[in-house]
Design a protein around this motif. Structure first.
Motif, short mmCIF file in Angstrom:
data_model
loop_
_atom_site.label_atom_id
_atom_site.label_comp_id
_atom_site.label_asym_id
_atom_site.label_seq_id
_atom_site.Cartn_x
_atom_site.Cartn_y
_atom_site.Cartn_z
N PHE A 208 0.82 -1.21 0.00
CA PHE A 208 0.00 0.00 0.00
C PHE A 208 0.86 1.26 0.00
CE2 PHE A 208 -3.38 -2.94 1.31
CZ PHE A 208 -4.38 -2.52 0.45
N ALA A 209 2.05 1.19 0.58
CA ALA A 209 2.95 2.35 0.53
C ALA A 209 3.36 2.65 -0.91
CB ALA A 209 4.19 2.09 1.39
N ALA A 210 3.59 1.60 -1.71
CA ALA A 210 3.95 1.79 -3.11
C ALA A 210 2.82 2.44 -3.88
CB ALA A 210 4.31 0.44 -3.74
N ILE A 211 1.59 1.97 -3.66
CA ILE A 211 0.44 2.55 -4.35
C ILE A 211 0.28 4.03 -3.97
CG2 ILE A 211 -2.06 2.44 -4.64
CD1 ILE A 211 -1.87 -0.56 -3.96
N GLU A 212 0.39 4.31 -2.68
CA GLU A 212 0.24 5.68 -2.21
C GLU A 212 1.30 6.60 -2.81
OE1 GLU A 212 0.48 8.15 2.04
OE2 GLU A 212 0.56 5.96 2.02
N GLU A 213 2.54 6.13 -2.84
CA GLU A 213 3.61 6.97 -3.38
C GLU A 213 3.45 7.16 -4.88
OE1 GLU A 213 7.05 9.38 -3.01
OE2 GLU A 213 5.56 8.60 -1.61
N GLY A 214 3.07 6.09 -5.59
CA GLY A 214 2.84 6.22 -7.01
C GLY A 214 1.75 7.22 -7.33
N ARG A 215 0.69 7.18 -6.55
CA ARG A 215 -0.40 8.13 -6.76
C ARG A 215 0.05 9.56 -6.46
NH1 ARG A 215 -6.55 6.65 -4.88
NH2 ARG A 215 -7.61 8.25 -6.08
N ARG A 216 0.88 9.70 -5.45
CA ARG A 216 1.34 11.04 -5.05
C ARG A 216 2.19 11.69 -6.13
NH1 ARG A 216 5.51 13.82 -2.79
NH2 ARG A 216 6.93 12.03 -2.89
N ILE A 217 3.09 10.91 -6.76
CA ILE A 217 4.02 11.50 -7.73
C ILE A 217 3.58 11.30 -9.18
CG2 ILE A 217 5.94 11.23 -6.13
CD1 ILE A 217 6.94 8.90 -7.83
#
Length: 518
Positions: A208-217
């Motif tokens: 979920f950290a990967a998904i969140e970071e991908g969405r952020r950038i």
């Protein structure tokens, strides 16, 4: 060392990641001339093209199945210049194809391929083109691959589909061991020019950290759901595309009336763990171990995972599945089922694969490795093999349920890298048809849906003015039967016409070269 002795549900990602960590493939050392052939393939420039006229053809619109007979498609270079009623053409340097009685559709897009894992992909790319694939999404990358694309040095000649998208290195515990580590990796891949980040396997927190970071950038994260995670929660968070209907038990657990208990079990499931200290050449060791596992992960799956998959499928609730599908529709996420990959794992020792025509095109080493792993699969407990075989028809039914609900779907094979027989687009079309999906919907998955996914609706997926000159010419009506989607009379790739004879010659050359263009 759990990295070696306890394979995950999908060891292919660990293997692909380990390969991407090194500049050269191990095949370079055992296949003389591979590098030279790669360079030669990359240097093959497309010939200078004049205008191409395809006359008298019936144009099929994949959006609604409309058919317009008696049309001429005028192709100028890489693009369609016009689609008009058939007329005479007397201009110089015009190539004309008499397509009276034939049908034309946009080129097919294989949206889950691993072809560029090969040191020399020339033969595999030619085979893809010969079955109508004019574009592909590469599902495993590396910093080196991204650099080659950036520098215009990809080993892709003119007798090949175009690369549509590629990620950087697949996310695994090697580069995604913690939320902080995976966020750093996602940012790095964005800077390297990746089109998306491929999730292989990680713990739920890192997932979920990967998904969140991908969405952020602003870079999509997609690929494999992780055991212990909820598919609906994942796609709502921004997980863009689910591959292989999971894989594993994730989707089935979501559809189970016993979801809470099964999810708790799978959340506690041990994934690959790295030692707290650095071991020299660990990634090379893992690469060697996972090379065989990649051929058929089901031959190496843990009994506890197989049992959970069985219990989840046996407690399936259609109402829960329909609710899940509705959530996927609402969040706009995608599914790429790759049914052929699931089937070839579950029925690897079936006679049809022992006699599959693809075996004559594979390198001898690939055939030996596939036969060795298939022998291991055949020796597995009947309970394990029976579980996978019982569940496969349910995988087909679930695919149909998702399609009927309006979930966005694209087509992919998980092929291209010579793992074994059965991973072709023709066979994926057949599996989708066996699931009950109509030929028009299958055509849409391979054309307009791919264009939507790629945000290229203005250039890809239709036979119309201004669109890419990537076409499949068919002898029979593609909407009448799924088999007709592969009654190929010719292919247009980037404005160059390949006749049936030329396509057969390409296939023959690959067979003689045992997987490679000679």
């Amino acid at each position: 060392m759990n990295a070696i002795t306890h394979p995950s549900a999908c060891p292919c990602c660990a293997y692909a990641y380990a390969r991407s960590a090194f500049r050269y493939s191990a095949l370079d050392w055992i296949r003389p001339g591979a590098k030279a052939r790669r360079a030669e393939t990359a240097a093959r420039a497309a010939p200078t093209l004049g205008r191409l006229y395809i006359d008298g053809v019936t144009v099929v619109d994949p959006r609604d199945g409309g058919k317009t007979p008696g049309m001429t498609i005028v192709i100028d270079g890489n693009y369609i210049a016009a689609v008009v009623p058939t007329v005479d053409a007397s201009a110089d340097r015009v190539q004309r194809v008499d397509a009276a009685g034939k049908f034309v559709v946009p080129g097919y897009n294989d949206m889950h391929s691993h072809v560029l894992e090969l040191a020399d992909p020339s033969g595999s790319l030619a085979l893809m083109l010969a079955e109508g694939v004019t574009g592909f999404r590469q599902m495993s990358g590396s910093p080196a691959l991204l650099a080659k694309r950036r520098d215009g040095k990809l080993p892709i000649g003119h007798a090949a589909p175009q690369l549509l998208q590629t990620p950087g290195s697949i996310l695994t515990p090697f580069n995604a061991a913690s939320p902080d580590r995976v966020r750093e990796e996602v940012r790095k891949q964005k800077a390297q020019g990746a089109d998306f980040v491929k999730m292989g396997f990680a713990n739920p927190d890192a997932f979920f950290a990967a998904i969140e970071e991908g969405r952020r950038i602003g870079i999509p994260v997609l690929g494999h759901l992780q055991e212990g995670t909820d598919p609906v929660e994942a796609t709502a968070a921004g997980f863009r595309s689910i591959e292989h209907l999971g894989p594993g038990s994730t989707v089935w657990v979501r559809c189970s009336i016993d979801e809470e208990r099964l999810r708790a079990e799978s959340y506690r499931r041990e994934i690959i763990k790295l030692p707290p200290f650095k071991i020299p050449f660990l990634e090379r060791i893992v690469l060697k171990k996972f090379e065989r596992m990649l051929v058929n992960p089901s031959a190496f799956s843990q009994a506890v995972d197989v049992d959970r998959l069985r219990r989840a499928s046996e407690s399936f609730s259609r109402a829960r599945a329909e609710d899940m599908a509705a959530r996927f529709v609402d969040d706009g996420s995608w599914q790429c089922p790759t049914l052929v990959r699931i089937r070839t794992q579950s029925f690897a020792d079936a006679p049809e694969y022992q006699q599959d025509e693809m075996l004559e095109y594979l390198p001898p080493k690939s055939v030996r490795r596939w036969r060795d792993v298939t022998a291991l699969w055949a020796e597995r407990d009947e309970h394990v093999r029976g579980t996978y075989r019982t569940i496969y028809p349910r995988q087909l039914a679930l695919t149909k349920l998702l399609a009927d609900a309006g979930v966005r779907m694209i087509v992919g094979t998980d092929g291209g890298s010579f793992l074994g027989p059965g991973l072709t687009l023709r066979q994926e079309f057949k599996e989708l048809s066996d699931a009950g999906i109509a030929p028009l919907a299958i055509l849409q998955m391979a054309t307009v849906n791919a264009a939507d996914y790629l945000s290229r609706r203005d250039t890809l997926g239709l036979v119309a003015k201004g669109y890419d000159a990537d076409l499949v010419l068919l002898d029979r009506d593609p909407l009448a039967a799924v088999e007709n989607l592969h009654e190929i009379a010719g292919i247009v790739r980037a404005g160059r016409y390949f006749s049936r004879r030329e396509l057969d010659a390409l296939r023959s050359e690959v067979a003689k070269g045992r997987g490679f263009l000679r």
